[in-house]
Design an enzyme around this catalytic site. Sequence first.
Site, mmCIF file in Angstrom:
data_model
loop_
_atom_site.group_PDB
_atom_site.id
_atom_site.type_symbol
_atom_site.label_atom_id
_atom_site.label_comp_id
_atom_site.label_asym_id
_atom_site.label_seq_id
_atom_site.Cartn_x
_atom_site.Cartn_y
_atom_site.Cartn_z
ATOM 1 N N CYS A 19 -8.146 -3.932 -12.040
ATOM 2 C CA CYS A 19 -7.682 -2.653 -11.475
ATOM 3 C C CYS A 19 -6.447 -2.821 -10.586
ATOM 4 O O CYS A 19 -6.057 -1.905 -9.892
ATOM 5 C CB CYS A 19 -8.804 -1.956 -10.716
ATOM 6 S SG CYS A 19 -9.336 -2.858 -9.259
ATOM 7 N N HIS A 38 0.804 -1.226 0.000
ATOM 8 C CA HIS A 38 0.000 0.000 0.000
ATOM 9 C C HIS A 38 0.836 1.275 0.000
ATOM 10 O O HIS A 38 0.433 2.278 -0.583
ATOM 11 C CB HIS A 38 -0.978 -0.018 1.166
ATOM 12 C CG HIS A 38 -2.083 -1.009 0.935
ATOM 13 N ND1 HIS A 38 -2.407 -1.992 1.823
ATOM 14 C CD2 HIS A 38 -2.897 -1.189 -0.130
ATOM 15 C CE1 HIS A 38 -3.390 -2.723 1.324
ATOM 16 N NE2 HIS A 38 -3.698 -2.262 0.144
HETATM 17 C C1 PEP Z 1 -6.006 -4.949 -5.396
HETATM 18 O O1 PEP Z 1 -5.978 -5.638 -4.386
HETATM 19 O O2 PEP Z 1 -5.596 -5.330 -6.512
HETATM 20 C C2 PEP Z 1 -6.503 -3.563 -5.340
HETATM 21 C C3 PEP Z 1 -6.644 -2.857 -6.433
HETATM 22 O O3 PEP Z 1 -6.761 -3.072 -4.092
HETATM 23 P P1 PEP Z 1 -5.619 -2.496 -3.131
HETATM 24 O O4 PEP Z 1 -4.347 -2.517 -3.899
HETATM 25 O O5 PEP Z 1 -6.051 -1.145 -2.713
HETATM 26 O O6 PEP Z 1 -5.643 -3.496 -2.013
#
Ligand code: PEP
Length: 738
Positions: free
Chosen positions: A663, A354
């Site tokens: 995504c 993150h």
């Molecule tokens: C994912 O897990 O691919 C996603 C887009 O969510 P995050 O990266 O915010 O956990």
Amino acid sequence: MSTPRRLLARLRHLMAHGAAPMAELVRLVASELVSEVCSVYVLRPGDLLELAATEGLRPEAVGRTKLRVGQGIIGLVAATGQMLNLPDAQNHPAFVYRGETGEDPYASMLAVPVRRAGHTLGVLCVQNRATRRYDGDEVEVLETVAMLLAELLVAAGTADGAEEGIAATVPRRFTGNPLVSGMVIGPILRYGAAAPPRRLLADDPVQEQARLSRAVEEMQRGLEELISRRLPEGDGPREILEAYRLVAADAGWLKRVSDAIRGGLSAEAAVHRVAGELRDRMRRIVDPYLRERLADLEDMVGRLLTTLDPGSGHAPVPPGAILLARRLGPAELLDWHARGIAGFVVEEGSASGHAAILARALGLPALGGVRGVLEISEDGDEALLDADDGLLVLRPELEVKQAYDREMQARGVRLARWAALRDRPTETADGTPVQLMLNAGLALELAQLDATGAAGIGLFRTEIAMLARGAIPDVAEQAAVYARVLDAAAGRPVIFRTLDLGGDKLLPGSPASDEENPAMGWRSLRIGLDRPAVLRRQLRALLLAAGGRPLSVMFPMVATVDEFRQARALLRAEWARVRPAPERLSVGTMLEIPALLWQLPELLREVDFVSVGTNDLMQFLFAADRGTPSLAGRYDILSPAMLNVLAQLHSAAASAGVPLSVCGEVAGRPLEAMTLAALGITTLSMPASGLPAVKEVLASVDLPAFRAVLTSIRRTGAGAASLREPIAGWAREHGLPV
Ligand code: PEP
Ligand code: MG
């Protein structure tokens, strides 16, 4: 009075009143250390070390004898920043003979660097006729004098340009995993590193000892409190804190601090000195457990210094600073971004973690998995961060810096070419339309919609704005944020993802998770369903923000169709109350938890759309933590397993008529994006930085031709760890910009 204390007392007097302090200093040191020679070499412009004062060498050599950094023993000490203790200096391979000094008779030499805030300002050395190794006390005294000398040089302005940053030490190169691309040249800022003490010497050792004891007690109390208040019996964090407390109470290093105080230093200067020694020891330790303990100890030192000298913390962030840290949480990163860092390097952290995602949103070049740099760098050391090539050069050579300047210009040209692509329709060479969307989370990213020509926002991570604020705002404030996003999108689709807090995305002040596996713990929608008040407020804010416009809401970390239904019921309950209600409400889910893959028929009957969060989906499918750099090479989106999953998902969604997108971070990489498109997934949401390159590669790929090749690569490569090589090979052969 002990030798060091007497010497320091005399030096203090000298610094306050002396007329020619340097000449006097070398005389005093020579006599107190019983050495025949004591000399100071000062760094001059052009990286030359000039003999500035001497007791024992010929006076006419002062101002005349000069050595380049790296030349001779003096030059070597300046270049490495490490002291040398040589019983027979003249037979050392680096020795360079300088006849004008008259140093022929002196065999042994102890030379220490004079350093301040990461910059070498000169070298202080003593010499003796006898062949001898200087003992620990002598080394300590000379290093302490060097610390004082650094202050003296800066105060007198003798070290020309020192404050501007002559970092005359040897370059070092480190490699790591690129987290966010980009390049920066700037001074190092070590997270948690203590600023140099403002008061070095003290008159009254008894009083200083009492200050130290009080500070140690205060620190101990803080730790006790932390252990008893926060942590239940017998779990992991508790053990770590207990170990930490043992280190804090360790008599060995506290005794060293007390010794230094008895020698005449202020309590904070004494702690600072011992911290320096610790860092030196850390450089030599290989055992990871011990290294971690020493890291704890250094952390402790930081706490002690803040207690002793509260004004010393939080020095301003110099322009262009590159932050070095062991690890960084998203909230900490936002805090540092607000304070003005230009890039960062962490020992832990991977591209789909993150902190990296946030850094991408903030446009901060970053590197993860870089080992060992914290221990050998100092605040203020110049560094070059080339996050594209996964490289950090500490104290880069001039030529290297010039080469990078040229590279940065070339990148400017490439960016201009990408800008020209902005208004071209997004389609593949054979005319298949694709939708490229943005992942965003901060208001400042909205400008990228127009800058990149994206089709909309495929993932708006609502928790990021909250992490930036450090709290969850009330309904009206949230609604204002979401309305601004919809305004900026000006009719382009936006998918709002509900709060995805927990795991490593913690608001300041929320207790650290004591779960074994926070990523698989009580996070995200799980919190939302167990404590629905916060989620309902957010859903209300989203509905209000839409104010009649179409609204798309997506739930993260959904594991069962039932969870999706519960979440949608909360949304519908709010929808029934809000006026004006959105003209169209679409409700979708992220697909991040593998269990959903075996509920597709039911799921696809319920949802309006699905977006694959490959960051989490991959970590759970491969049981490989997304934040661990050493695992990054062990799983790949371009593996048979992932490609099979995605192909099946595409065909199920297509027959159910449910829009499907990806995504996760992989959507923003050219090779991955064209592979996803070949599998039929033509809606991709990605960081703005990835969009131009993806658009460029898609514009040059003939999708039907590549699809046929991909099918055969998947057939022949079944069982392989990754199909990246054959796919990349085909792309290169066809001149695609991957
Ligand atoms: C994912 O897990 O691919 C996603 C887009 O969510 P995050 O990266 O915010 O956990
Ligand atoms: Mg996720």
